[in-house]
Design an enzyme around this catalytic site. Structure first.
Site, PDB file in Angstrom:
ATOM      1  N   HIS A 270      -7.684  55.923 -21.930  1.00  0.00           N
ATOM      2  CA  HIS A 270      -8.184  55.269 -20.721  1.00  0.00           C
ATOM      3  C   HIS A 270      -9.259  56.145 -20.090  1.00  0.00           C
ATOM      4  O   HIS A 270      -9.397  57.321 -20.443  1.00  0.00           O
ATOM      5  CB  HIS A 270      -7.041  54.963 -19.751  1.00  0.00           C
ATOM      6  CG  HIS A 270      -6.156  56.131 -19.408  1.00  0.00           C
ATOM      7  ND1 HIS A 270      -5.228  56.668 -20.289  1.00  0.00           N
ATOM      8  CD2 HIS A 270      -6.076  56.890 -18.290  1.00  0.00           C
ATOM      9  CE1 HIS A 270      -4.615  57.678 -19.729  1.00  0.00           C
ATOM     10  NE2 HIS A 270      -5.112  57.857 -18.507  1.00  0.00           N
ATOM     11  N   ARG A 280     -13.799  56.323  -4.724  1.00  0.00           N
ATOM     12  CA  ARG A 280     -12.505  55.767  -5.132  1.00  0.00           C
ATOM     13  C   ARG A 280     -11.476  56.889  -5.133  1.00  0.00           C
ATOM     14  O   ARG A 280     -11.801  58.034  -5.439  1.00  0.00           O
ATOM     15  CB  ARG A 280     -12.635  55.174  -6.537  1.00  0.00           C
ATOM     16  CG  ARG A 280     -11.333  54.697  -7.156  1.00  0.00           C
ATOM     17  CD  ARG A 280     -11.609  54.023  -8.502  1.00  0.00           C
ATOM     18  NE  ARG A 280     -10.389  53.510  -9.086  1.00  0.00           N
ATOM     19  CZ  ARG A 280      -9.607  54.215  -9.901  1.00  0.00           C
ATOM     20  NH1 ARG A 280      -9.910  55.461 -10.229  1.00  0.00           N
ATOM     21  NH2 ARG A 280      -8.500  53.665 -10.386  1.00  0.00           N
TER      22      ARG A 280
HETATM   23  O1  LIG Z   1      -7.901  57.294 -11.439  1.00  0.00           O
HETATM   24  C1  LIG Z   1      -7.389  56.602 -12.320  1.00  0.00           C
HETATM   25  O2  LIG Z   1      -7.315  55.375 -12.236  1.00  0.00           O
HETATM   26  C2  LIG Z   1      -6.844  57.236 -13.569  1.00  0.00           C
HETATM   27  C3  LIG Z   1      -6.528  58.693 -13.444  1.00  0.00           C
HETATM   28  C4  LIG Z   1      -6.052  59.290 -14.707  1.00  0.00           C
HETATM   29  O3  LIG Z   1      -6.159  58.707 -15.749  1.00  0.00           O
HETATM   30  C5  LIG Z   1      -5.448  60.632 -14.702  1.00  0.00           C
HETATM   31  O4  LIG Z   1      -5.442  61.302 -13.651  1.00  0.00           O
HETATM   32  O5  LIG Z   1      -4.965  61.020 -15.771  1.00  0.00           O
HETATM   33 FE   LIG Z   2      -4.942  59.629 -17.330  1.00  0.00          FE
END
Ligand SMILES: O=C(O)CCC(=O)C(=O)O
Ligand SMILES: [Fe+2]
Ligand SMILES: C=C1C[C@]23C[C@@]1(O)CC[C@H]2[C@@]12CC[C@H](O)[C@@](C)(C(=O)O1)[C@H]2[C@@H]3C(=O)O
Length: 334
Positions: A270, A280
């Protein structure tokens, strides 16, 4: 004036050399602007407290989403809107502190390297993350009591979210016919950690990531994001954008669960995109074992060799330092 943190000054050469350069630009199929928006599987966790039929149906949905998506969103998750809002407002306050205070002063007793911004190891744009974060090991926080409103809020937030993480992990273990006490025994509150993320507006290019593509190095992650959106994940070989839902927490499988389940549950890549107009915020709770815990696949024919969580973290860090990328589980294939 440069933004806070000072990305433009510090990473000037990286941006000058990489943006618009056909040799270093991401291939066309990885363009981040043309990604379809999708609803993640939505699971109502209140059914875990109902009769046996509802409970079993809910557990099946959790296991199915963890197998097919590696991600789902949970509503009626037991973490109150009040604590989520209070945590968010404390998080916003901390990030509003001047850069020097965040970078140089020990806030609470977060360890000195808990504040991170940008990506010092990046040698090209695709290895860079336009974000700042506090990595907070919960060992340091939970003993503090009512130290101040930030520490007490983090303590309260972590305690409720940790309950939820344990319940989900137990359900996933039971579904594999495995010992569900493994998590209560090995992932104690003090070995888990929180990561508070802030993605500032990015004036330079939509090609810059807020957080570069990665999988999480834990058992599972519980994420509370705001309504801005920007989280994307891989589904069936394509990147999709997650539509924010104000009532839901996002739950995703990490590398350790993929290894432990011998590949049944998926630790899915992701990333977070940047936004030119708005900042954000998100906060992630990582369910992690102690460093000595051995991660062993639950099968007669294990896909991965046995490794300790310490070994895993060290290997990830070494790869990121030397190549700019996390290799992760493929390093531990048998
Ligand atoms: O901020 C997000 O939506 C994802 C954060 C993320 O993937 C993480 O901190 O590992
Ligand atoms: Fe993550
Ligand atoms: C530069 C990196 C640090 C990181 C692995 C990565 O290659 C990309 C994302 C980072 C992240 C974010 C979530 C977790 O906090 C983490 C432990 C992970 O698995 O991916 C970190 C990695 C890290 O801090 O080592």
């Amino acid at each position: 004036m440069d933004s806070d943190p000072p990305f433009l000054d510090t990473y000037k050469t990286l941006f000058e050399n990489c943006i618009g350069d056909a040799r270093t630009e991401r291939p066309k199929d990885e363009k981040i602007s043309i990604v379809e928006e999708c609803e993640l599987p939505l699971i109502d966790l209140s059914r875990l407290n109902l009769g046996v039929l509802e409970r079993e149906e809910c557990k099946r949905e959790i296991a199915k989403a963890s197998t097919e998506w590696g991600f789902f969103q949970a509503v009626n998750h037991g973490v109150s809107a009040e604590i989520l809002e209070r945590m968010r407002s404390e998080q916003v306050k901390v990030f509003q502190l001047p850069f020097n205070k965040k970078a140089k002063e020990k806030l609470l007793n977060f360890s000195p390297d808990s504040y991170r911004w940008g990506t010092p190891s990046a040698t090209c744009l695709r290895q860079f993350s336009w974000s700042e974060a506090f990595h907070i090991p919960l060992t340091g926080i939970l003993g503090l009591g009512e130290f101040n409103s930030l520490s007490s809020t983090i303590g309260e937030f972590a305690t409720t979210v940790s309950d939820l993480a344990q319940r989900i992990a137990e359900i996933l273990a039971e579904n594999l016919g495995l010992k569900s006490t493994f998590f209560a025994e090995n992932c104690l509150a003090g070995t888990c950690y929180l990561r508070m993320n802030r993605y500032p507006q990015c004036p330079i290019s939509s090609e810059v990531f807020g957080l570069m593509p990665h999988t999480d190095s834990d058992f599972l992650t519980i994420l509370h994001q705001d309504q801005v959106g920007g989280l994307q994940l891989v589904k069936d070989g394509r990147w999709i954008t997650v539509k924010p839902n104000p009532k839901a927490l996002i739950i995703n499988i990490g590398d350790l669960f993929q290894a432990w389940s011998n590949g049944v549950y998926k630790s899915v890549e992701h990333r977070v995109t940047t936004n030119q107009q708005v900042e954000r915020f998100s906060i992630a709770y990582f369910l992690c074992p102690s460093y000595d815990t051995l991660i062993q696949s639950c099968s007669e024919a294990p896909v991965y060799r046995k490794f300790s969580f310490r070994e895993y973290r060290q290997q990830v860090q070494e790869d990121v330092q030397t190549t700019g990328y996390k290799v992760g589980l493929p390093r531990f294939l048998r």
